[in-house]
Write a protein that holds these residues in place. Sequence first.
Motif, PDB file in Angstrom:
ATOM      1  N   GLY A 409       0.817  -1.205   0.000  1.00  0.00           N
ATOM      2  CA  GLY A 409       0.000   0.000   0.000  1.00  0.00           C
ATOM      3  C   GLY A 409       0.849   1.251   0.000  1.00  0.00           C
ATOM      4  O   GLY A 409       2.036   1.219  -0.332  1.00  0.00           O
ATOM      5  N   ALA A 410       0.234   2.348   0.373  1.00  0.00           N
ATOM      6  CA  ALA A 410       0.939   3.623   0.432  1.00  0.00           C
ATOM      7  C   ALA A 410       0.539   4.321   1.722  1.00  0.00           C
ATOM      8  O   ALA A 410       0.152   5.481   1.722  1.00  0.00           O
ATOM      9  CB  ALA A 410       0.589   4.460  -0.793  1.00  0.00           C
ATOM     10  N   GLY A 411       0.597   3.542   2.821  1.00  0.00           N
ATOM     11  CA  GLY A 411       0.182   4.075   4.106  1.00  0.00           C
ATOM     12  C   GLY A 411      -1.277   3.806   4.405  1.00  0.00           C
ATOM     13  O   GLY A 411      -1.873   4.468   5.257  1.00  0.00           O
ATOM     14  N   HIS A 412      -1.867   2.832   3.724  1.00  0.00           N
ATOM     15  CA  HIS A 412      -3.290   2.517   3.943  1.00  0.00           C
ATOM     16  C   HIS A 412      -3.519   1.999   5.356  1.00  0.00           C
ATOM     17  O   HIS A 412      -2.758   1.183   5.861  1.00  0.00           O
ATOM     18  CB  HIS A 412      -3.761   1.469   2.928  1.00  0.00           C
ATOM     19  CG  HIS A 412      -3.857   1.997   1.527  1.00  0.00           C
ATOM     20  ND1 HIS A 412      -2.752   2.299   0.772  1.00  0.00           N
ATOM     21  CD2 HIS A 412      -4.939   2.277   0.745  1.00  0.00           C
ATOM     22  CE1 HIS A 412      -3.140   2.742  -0.423  1.00  0.00           C
ATOM     23  NE2 HIS A 412      -4.458   2.737  -0.469  1.00  0.00           N
ATOM     24  N   ILE A 413      -4.601   2.475   5.972  1.00  0.00           N
ATOM     25  CA  ILE A 413      -4.948   2.045   7.333  1.00  0.00           C
ATOM     26  C   ILE A 413      -6.407   1.592   7.387  1.00  0.00           C
ATOM     27  O   ILE A 413      -7.244   2.061   6.627  1.00  0.00           O
ATOM     28  CB  ILE A 413      -4.699   3.175   8.369  1.00  0.00           C
ATOM     29  CG1 ILE A 413      -5.537   4.406   8.029  1.00  0.00           C
ATOM     30  CG2 ILE A 413      -3.211   3.504   8.449  1.00  0.00           C
ATOM     31  CD1 ILE A 413      -5.465   5.491   9.086  1.00  0.00           C
TER      32      ILE A 413
END
Lengths: 442, 442
Positions: A409-413
């Motif tokens: 991801g790209a910092g997915h939370i």
Amino acid sequence: MSRSTVEDRARGVRGAARVLAACSGRVRDAALKEVARALEAADRQIESANQVDCARAREANLADPLQRRLSFGPEKRRQALEGLRSVTALPDPVGTVLERRELDQGLLLTRRTTPIGVIAMIFESRPDALIQIASLALKSGNGVILKGGSEALESNRVLARIIHDAAVSAGIPPGWLALIETRQDVGELLRLDGWIDLIIPRGSNDFVRFIMDNTRIPVLGHADGVCHVYLDRSADPAVARAVTVDAKTQYEAVCNAAETLLIHQDELSRLLPDVARALQDQGVALRGCPRTREVLPGIEAASDEDWAAEYLDKILAVRVVDSLQEAVDHINTWGSGHTDAIVTTDEDRARRFIAEVDSASVMWNASTRFADGFRYGLGAEVGVSTTRIHARGPVGVEGLLSSKWILAGAGHIVADYASGVRSFTHRELPLRESSCSGEDDA
Amino acid sequence: MSRSTVEDRARGVRGAARVLAACSGRVRDAALKEVARALEAADRQIESANQVDCARAREANLADPLQRRLSFGPEKRRQALEGLRSVTALPDPVGTVLERRELDQGLLLTRRTTPIGVIAMIFESRPDALIQIASLALKSGNGVILKGGSEALESNRVLARIIHDAAVSAGIPPGWLALIETRQDVGELLRLDGWIDLIIPRGSNDFVRFIMDNTRIPVLGHADGVCHVYLDRSADPAVARAVTVDAKTQYEAVCNAAETLLIHQDELSRLLPDVARALQDQGVALRGCPRTREVLPGIEAASDEDWAAEYLDKILAVRVVDSLQEAVDHINTWGSGHTDAIVTTDEDRARRFIAEVDSASVMWNASTRFADGFRYGLGAEVGVSTTRIHARGPVGVEGLLSSKWILAGAGHIVADYASGVRSFTHRELPLRESSCSGEDDA
């Protein structure tokens, strides 16, 4: 070999296996080639070691079949090298993309094949089995613990050392292969469910059953092979005869040979005399149920023990059934879930048999003897599994694989999805390479 | 329920499961719809039964969280029906063609998915789990043995009876589902490796570990979830903060929540104070290694016990590592092989982490909390497996499937290939329907 405990050594294999799991296919294939080269170079040494084992076996008056299995002559050594080269030539089984899914924009899920980890292989006598399983383990990136028969001690020691060292010289982590030697070591091995992921036993039924009954480690294999041929209504007589004779006599001492013949009551007089004659011509002794013996009065009577028997010999139990349903019930009750065949020209009835017989392989107008990794085109055979978990039926190198989920991801939370700020797309993607392979030789 | 032994009942489920395995997807889906209809129609009856359980739990002064899990109010009942309908809507997982290969002219090999057979599900309190697993079992054509918590006895009895009877009224064989009720029954169940193919336990770690340690039946599940977030060199500070906070605090009481934060020594001053503050703002207590405490002097010291701890609470252990290799080694030594994340902008380093961390799920710049069947888009979650055999990581309905080999010929025999009269073609075929499906509703 050091005097460390089996647990210490299994822990060592686990550590090496983690590094091996991250080796590229190129490194593993280079190691396999180096193993072939080293085995070829050490041919005389292997021969001498095997001759020591064979001489001891003769002195100890071991049974003839065992002595034959133990002997690792020039032809068997040539075949072992050929097998090793064909394993080397298989496509790399590790890192194959099994699933690929966009969970959300920029959030990519990939499932890839990985080695299982540590495989333990326990086998009797035959030194060629050691070469085969070691090469399959290396091809699939697994660490391996080998326990061969004590009568093959010298052969196994030489082979294990050569294979281990050759692979290490090609960049595989030291300790990826360990040989254990004593019966007590096996007892300890069976308790190491923390370090060993899978046990593959090869040998007699009693041997395999002993392993299965004495460990919590998953076992890939089968104890019995009680296989059936069922001659259904509207069976072609030539197919009935050919399939039954092949299934029983092509090689009777193996797990996929037929042990019981079932025959529909309506076909008794049309099929049975001819099939029986063809079997008897091949030296097969028949044992029949009362209705069978009305048609073939000369044969021995069969009891319930016969329905459960794996003769591994030129003996065949014969039973008449009232219906396809009774044939299915007989097979599901008395069979071992290995391989069962129906002979019929009626496709609907074949479908029912295939759907309802609860076995790893079901044959329609074909011999049970086809149930085999090489004949199935798996490239190599790890074993035949009669469990329903992990792998079933003839198992190729895929049986030595697990898988791993990779999420990039790209910092997915998760909080963003729980609160409704973002939502999942769950879009299936084609199985081509992702940019985050994790298994490339980075 | 009759007073027969658990073994008798397991044998009954096995028999019904064989018939169920041959039911078409249309019959199974119709049964699922009938189950939904029946549950809806019996809503008041289910409510009353649950109120009896809840009243007993209050009288017995059971712990609050247990009482909450036990309560099966209108909203939970609505959600359970919604879950049941979404399972019904999944594509039929049974009969999918996995491999198709021509072995020779007219000799066609097909591998298709089949139900595993008999699944045992052992769960604590929550009655909704019963509906979920029963519907997944029915969707995948498996017989099922259920053991719920004794505190939910009345709810489970009503639910099991309604689900069983509704499915039977739609054509599923009687006995496909059995409920067992006592702790002694579980002990007996764990010994029935002849009748049960897979156990899925849901509950506390100790509960799952007890099951794993006391049966030879394969177990799908996980005991621990000691998950890590590793902040590597060149991590984006905003991603580091967001992923760490989400992984620890989005829901701390679950297996995929982070328990340990690892941080590269070079990034200590750049990243740690900000991440620590964000965690502390969320009420997280940090426990650090000596180097962590140089930067965050106010926090408690961490010991080896902390590296192994699954807190399931707002506590996070923090450790400084010298290198990516040390992070990988820490995770492979102390982790549970569940889910671990790296935060970095360096793709090569991410690849190494992904390849070398020996866990079911590995995240790159994404929270560990994504490791879940619904978030992964599996449609339904059977469980999360940390073993490497059969299924690994979040497991969907595929985890309830095995496969079967089907070989259709025209009287083909092995003798012809052994003698060289015929030879194998081993030609891969596209995975479209074969004429001999064996799983169609013939």
